[in-house]
Write a protein that holds these residues in place. Structure first.
Motif, PDB file in Angstrom:
ATOM      1  N   MET A   1       0.836  -1.182   0.000  1.00  0.00           N
ATOM      2  CA  MET A   1       0.000   0.000   0.000  1.00  0.00           C
ATOM      3  C   MET A   1       0.881   1.245   0.000  1.00  0.00           C
ATOM      4  N   ASN A   2       0.464   2.244  -0.750  1.00  0.00           N
ATOM      5  CA  ASN A   2       1.197   3.504  -0.799  1.00  0.00           C
ATOM      6  C   ASN A   2       1.047   4.262   0.508  1.00  0.00           C
ATOM      7  N   LYS A   3       2.100   4.974   0.833  1.00  0.00           N
ATOM      8  CA  LYS A   3       2.087   5.808   2.033  1.00  0.00           C
ATOM      9  C   LYS A   3       1.584   7.201   1.682  1.00  0.00           C
ATOM     10  N   PRO A   4       0.738   7.793   2.494  1.00  0.00           N
ATOM     11  CA  PRO A   4       0.272   9.148   2.183  1.00  0.00           C
ATOM     12  C   PRO A   4       1.390  10.177   2.331  1.00  0.00           C
ATOM     13  N   GLU A   5       1.366  11.168   1.429  1.00  0.00           N
ATOM     14  CA  GLU A   5       2.247  12.326   1.510  1.00  0.00           C
ATOM     15  C   GLU A   5       1.359  13.535   1.779  1.00  0.00           C
ATOM     16  N   PHE A   6       1.816  14.428   2.631  1.00  0.00           N
ATOM     17  CA  PHE A   6       1.039  15.613   2.984  1.00  0.00           C
ATOM     18  C   PHE A   6       1.741  16.859   2.465  1.00  0.00           C
ATOM     19  N   PHE A   7       0.940  17.846   2.043  1.00  0.00           N
ATOM     20  CA  PHE A   7       1.465  19.056   1.414  1.00  0.00           C
ATOM     21  C   PHE A   7       0.831  20.295   2.032  1.00  0.00           C
ATOM     22  N   VAL A   8       1.634  21.351   2.120  1.00  0.00           N
ATOM     23  CA  VAL A   8       1.182  22.628   2.648  1.00  0.00           C
ATOM     24  C   VAL A   8       1.367  23.674   1.552  1.00  0.00           C
ATOM     25  N   THR A   9       0.317  24.402   1.262  1.00  0.00           N
ATOM     26  CA  THR A   9       0.372  25.455   0.252  1.00  0.00           C
ATOM     27  C   THR A   9       1.232  26.602   0.777  1.00  0.00           C
ATOM     28  N   SER A  23      -2.738  20.003   7.047  1.00  0.00           N
ATOM     29  CA  SER A  23      -2.199  20.149   5.692  1.00  0.00           C
ATOM     30  C   SER A  23      -3.320  20.493   4.726  1.00  0.00           C
ATOM     31  N   GLN A  24      -2.952  21.111   3.611  1.00  0.00           N
ATOM     32  CA  GLN A  24      -3.953  21.459   2.605  1.00  0.00           C
ATOM     33  C   GLN A  24      -4.185  20.345   1.598  1.00  0.00           C
ATOM     34  N   ALA A  25      -3.242  19.424   1.446  1.00  0.00           N
ATOM     35  CA  ALA A  25      -3.429  18.343   0.480  1.00  0.00           C
ATOM     36  C   ALA A  25      -2.750  17.073   0.977  1.00  0.00           C
ATOM     37  N   MET A  26      -3.291  15.959   0.496  1.00  0.00           N
ATOM     38  CA  MET A  26      -2.735  14.650   0.789  1.00  0.00           C
ATOM     39  C   MET A  26      -2.772  13.852  -0.499  1.00  0.00           C
ATOM     40  N   LYS A  27      -1.656  13.178  -0.789  1.00  0.00           N
ATOM     41  CA  LYS A  27      -1.588  12.326  -1.979  1.00  0.00           C
ATOM     42  C   LYS A  27      -1.271  10.914  -1.540  1.00  0.00           C
ATOM     43  N   ILE A  28      -2.037   9.985  -2.060  1.00  0.00           N
ATOM     44  CA  ILE A  28      -1.764   8.573  -1.840  1.00  0.00           C
ATOM     45  C   ILE A  28      -1.937   7.892  -3.191  1.00  0.00           C
ATOM     46  N   ASN A  30      -2.134   7.736  -6.881  1.00  0.00           N
ATOM     47  CA  ASN A  30      -2.451   8.774  -7.873  1.00  0.00           C
ATOM     48  C   ASN A  30      -3.643   9.635  -7.454  1.00  0.00           C
ATOM     49  N   ARG A  31      -4.059   9.511  -6.212  1.00  0.00           N
ATOM     50  CA  ARG A  31      -5.221  10.254  -5.709  1.00  0.00           C
ATOM     51  C   ARG A  31      -4.767  11.412  -4.827  1.00  0.00           C
ATOM     52  N   VAL A  32      -5.299  12.599  -5.103  1.00  0.00           N
ATOM     53  CA  VAL A  32      -5.005  13.791  -4.303  1.00  0.00           C
ATOM     54  C   VAL A  32      -6.317  14.267  -3.691  1.00  0.00           C
ATOM     55  N   GLU A  33      -6.295  14.506  -2.391  1.00  0.00           N
ATOM     56  CA  GLU A  33      -7.441  15.059  -1.671  1.00  0.00           C
ATOM     57  C   GLU A  33      -6.998  16.392  -1.092  1.00  0.00           C
ATOM     58  N   THR A  34      -7.850  17.400  -1.190  1.00  0.00           N
ATOM     59  CA  THR A  34      -7.515  18.678  -0.556  1.00  0.00           C
ATOM     60  C   THR A  34      -8.436  18.914   0.624  1.00  0.00           C
ATOM     61  N   SER A  35      -7.937  19.724   1.552  1.00  0.00           N
ATOM     62  CA  SER A  35      -8.828  20.263   2.569  1.00  0.00           C
ATOM     63  C   SER A  35      -9.605  21.387   1.905  1.00  0.00           C
ATOM     64  N   GLY A  36     -10.598  21.919   2.578  1.00  0.00           N
ATOM     65  CA  GLY A  36     -11.350  23.027   2.014  1.00  0.00           C
ATOM     66  C   GLY A  36     -10.461  24.241   1.817  1.00  0.00           C
ATOM     67  N   GLN A  37     -10.557  24.829   0.630  1.00  0.00           N
ATOM     68  CA  GLN A  37      -9.765  26.016   0.298  1.00  0.00           C
ATOM     69  C   GLN A  37     -10.700  27.214   0.212  1.00  0.00           C
ATOM     70  N   ALA A  68       0.902  19.090  -4.823  1.00  0.00           N
ATOM     71  CA  ALA A  68       0.862  17.620  -4.839  1.00  0.00           C
ATOM     72  C   ALA A  68       1.010  17.055  -6.256  1.00  0.00           C
ATOM     73  N   GLY A  69       1.378  17.903  -7.209  1.00  0.00           N
ATOM     74  CA  GLY A  69       1.610  17.430  -8.574  1.00  0.00           C
ATOM     75  C   GLY A  69       0.347  17.220  -9.388  1.00  0.00           C
ATOM     76  N   ALA A  70      -0.698  17.946  -9.062  1.00  0.00           N
ATOM     77  CA  ALA A  70      -1.971  17.800  -9.778  1.00  0.00           C
ATOM     78  C   ALA A  70      -2.448  19.175 -10.245  1.00  0.00           C
ATOM     79  N   GLY A  71      -3.542  19.174 -10.981  1.00  0.00           N
ATOM     80  CA  GLY A  71      -4.141  20.413 -11.456  1.00  0.00           C
ATOM     81  C   GLY A  71      -5.630  20.225 -11.648  1.00  0.00           C
ATOM     82  N   TRP A  72      -6.290  21.285 -12.063  1.00  0.00           N
ATOM     83  CA  TRP A  72      -7.739  21.213 -12.272  1.00  0.00           C
ATOM     84  C   TRP A  72      -8.103  20.149 -13.295  1.00  0.00           C
TER      85      TRP A  72
END
Length: 133
Positions: A1-9, A23-28, A30-37, A68-72
């Protein structure tokens, strides 16, 4: 299983992470989840205009996804939280920005009316899920 990575804007995200310990984003995988922006600038200031606040929230989602390496173009799911109900301006601006940021796809979207958000004058917060490949 992939380990989650956390990101701060950078900017506002660093302030929030230091003060509220999240954190503002988490990647596990190929999936990126953001907190509310929210529609805040780097000093946590909110525009007076609702349309400008919504536009700033979209730019903040874009900034956060980029950490987190993603975009719209990768966004598949959006939750938006709104204080003050849904005057026509809300959906007009949201849809205009959806079409601007995601011209080639229409993600799933849930719009929720709420009594309050994290800062007393906030009127919108946007949370997304993105799949990068």
């Amino acid at each position: 299983m992939n380990k989650p990575e956390f990101f701060v804007t950078p900017g506002y995200g660093e302030r929030l992470s230091n003060g509220l310990h999240y954190s503002q984003a988490m990647k596990i995988g190929n999936r990126v989840e953001t907190s509310g922006q929210g529609g805040v600038d780097d000093n946590l200031q909110i525009p007076e205009s609702l349309a400008d606040e919504i536009a700033q929230a979209f730019r903040n989602v874009e900034r956060t996804l980029a950490t987190a390496g993603a975009g719209w173009k990768h966004v598949v799911h959006i939750n938006s939280y709104h204080v003050g109900g849904f005057p026509p301006e809300v959906n007009d601006v949201m849809v205009k920005l959806f079409r601007h940021y995601m011209p080639n796809h229409a993600p799933i979207w849930t719009e929720v009316g709420v009594a309050a958000l994290a800062l007393p004058t906030m009127r919108i917060e946007i949370r997304v899920t993105a799949i990068t490949s």
